[in-house]
Design an enzyme around this catalytic site. Structure first.
Site, PDB file in Angstrom:
ATOM      1  N   TYR A   2       0.880  -1.198  -0.017  1.00 15.27           N
ATOM      2  CA  TYR A   2       0.117  -0.024  -0.063  1.00 15.27           C
ATOM      3  C   TYR A   2       0.900   1.328   0.191  1.00 15.27           C
ATOM      4  CZ  TYR A   2      -3.660   3.281   1.967  1.00 15.27           C
ATOM      5  OH  TYR A   2      -4.457   4.435   1.935  1.00 15.27           O
ATOM      6  N   LYS A  53      -1.668  -1.496  -3.822  1.00 19.11           N
ATOM      7  CA  LYS A  53      -2.485  -0.261  -3.728  1.00 19.11           C
ATOM      8  C   LYS A  53      -1.816   0.906  -3.968  1.00 19.11           C
ATOM      9  CE  LYS A  53      -6.150   1.693  -0.653  1.00 19.11           C
ATOM     10  NZ  LYS A  53      -6.770   1.894   0.812  1.00 19.11           N
TER      11      LYS A  53
END
Length: 297
Positions: free
Chosen positions: A135, A163
């Site tokens: 992420y 992400k």
């Protein structure tokens, strides 16, 4: 492993007036999202106020989510931090039965080098019993996972994607262009989800889908199917609301909207505070416009 295509809702953690977790409201929120067509749910992400929930609360939230979901959609669980050994310890003590993937934020505050970021994720991936989604959110962590590092991470066994919330479409394109198709790039920015999908991303992990799960999912599906005119028309409805979600910190805005919709209270835990009257008024106005546009389409 489930493929995390489409819309994943980064679920908030509802609190009661005494700031204890409102598990009944959490159940209702999950049911609202799944029945409205989101493709998967994310428990204990940033939007869940994971920085201020206890180990016991995190475990209970996951247990409740798995029970309500009952296998209907994939479940992603968040465990991250800036102490690699502690993250691995938390992974080792967690129960991953029923969990399909781990979401782990880039180490924050201590600002490691790109090599340090790579070694952090490699160490986590080696110890995690489920596939790992990295992420990148430099606005929160103070460090960007470079495209070069993301490309290296695509070669690590058990890391299936990233992400990407850097806000940099060129960086997203560079990652997509230089990684295998099975390495998923997922947008972490609601307003950039459609353009990121146009570059080859496979969906979004969303804050707004807590509140508008059906319409947000429709937008993401349209984009994935290259129906960009339709996707952009839906996106245009969210352009006024989205910045309000972050004006006084996330999830302050989205919780205010959820309270307005009668789903849960807007309580947050310090150091976050509830939205100002001015922000609530702006959210109310934007919500009226969105619901009016829903009714007309």
């Amino acid at each position: 492993m489930h493929t995390f295509y489409g819309t994943g809702t980064a679920l908030i953690t509802p609190f009661k007036k005494d700031h204890s977790v409102d598990y009944d409201a959490f159940k209702n929120l999950i049911e609202f999202n799944i029945s409205s067509g989101v493709d998967y749910i994310v428990v204990n992400g940033t939007t869940a106020e994971s920085a201020t929930t206890s180990k016991e609360e995190k475990a209970k939230l996951l247990e409740v989510a798995l029970d309500v979901n009952n296998g209907r959609v994939p479940v992603m669980y968040g465990i991250g931090g800036n102490d690699t050994a502690e993250v691995i310890q938390r992974i080792g003590s967690a129960d991953f039965k029923g969990v399909d993937a781990l979401l782990s934020v880039c180490p924050y505050y201590n600002k490691p080098s790109q090599e340090g970021v790579f070694q952090h994720y490699k160490a986590i991936a080696e110890k995690c019993p489920v596939p790992v989604l990295a992420y990148n959110v430099p606005g929160r962590t103070g460090i960007n996972i470079s495209a070069k590092t993301s490309i290296r991470l695509s070669e690590v066994k058990n890391i299936f994607g990233i992400k990407e919330a850097s806000g940099d479409l060129v960086q997203a394109l560079e990652i997509i262009k230089n990684t295998p198709n099975e390495f998923l790039v997922i947008s972490g920015d609601d307003l950039l989800a459609v353009p990121t999908i146009s570059l080859g991303a496979v969906g979004a992990i969303s804050v707004l889908s807590n509140t508008y799960p059906a319409k947000f999912s429709e937008m993401i599906k349209a984009a994935i199917q290259s129906r960009f005119q339709q996707a952009t028309q839906i996106l245009a409805r969210f352009t006024e609301m989205n910045p309000l979600m972050y004006e006084e910190g996330n999830p302050v805005g989205v919780k205010s909207l959820l309270e307005l919709m009668g789903i849960c209270s807007s309580e947050v835990r310090l150091p976050l505070v509830k939205a100002s009257g001015e922000l609530i008024h702006k959210i109310e106005q934007a919500h009226v416009k969105i619901t009016r546009e829903y009714a007309n389409h």
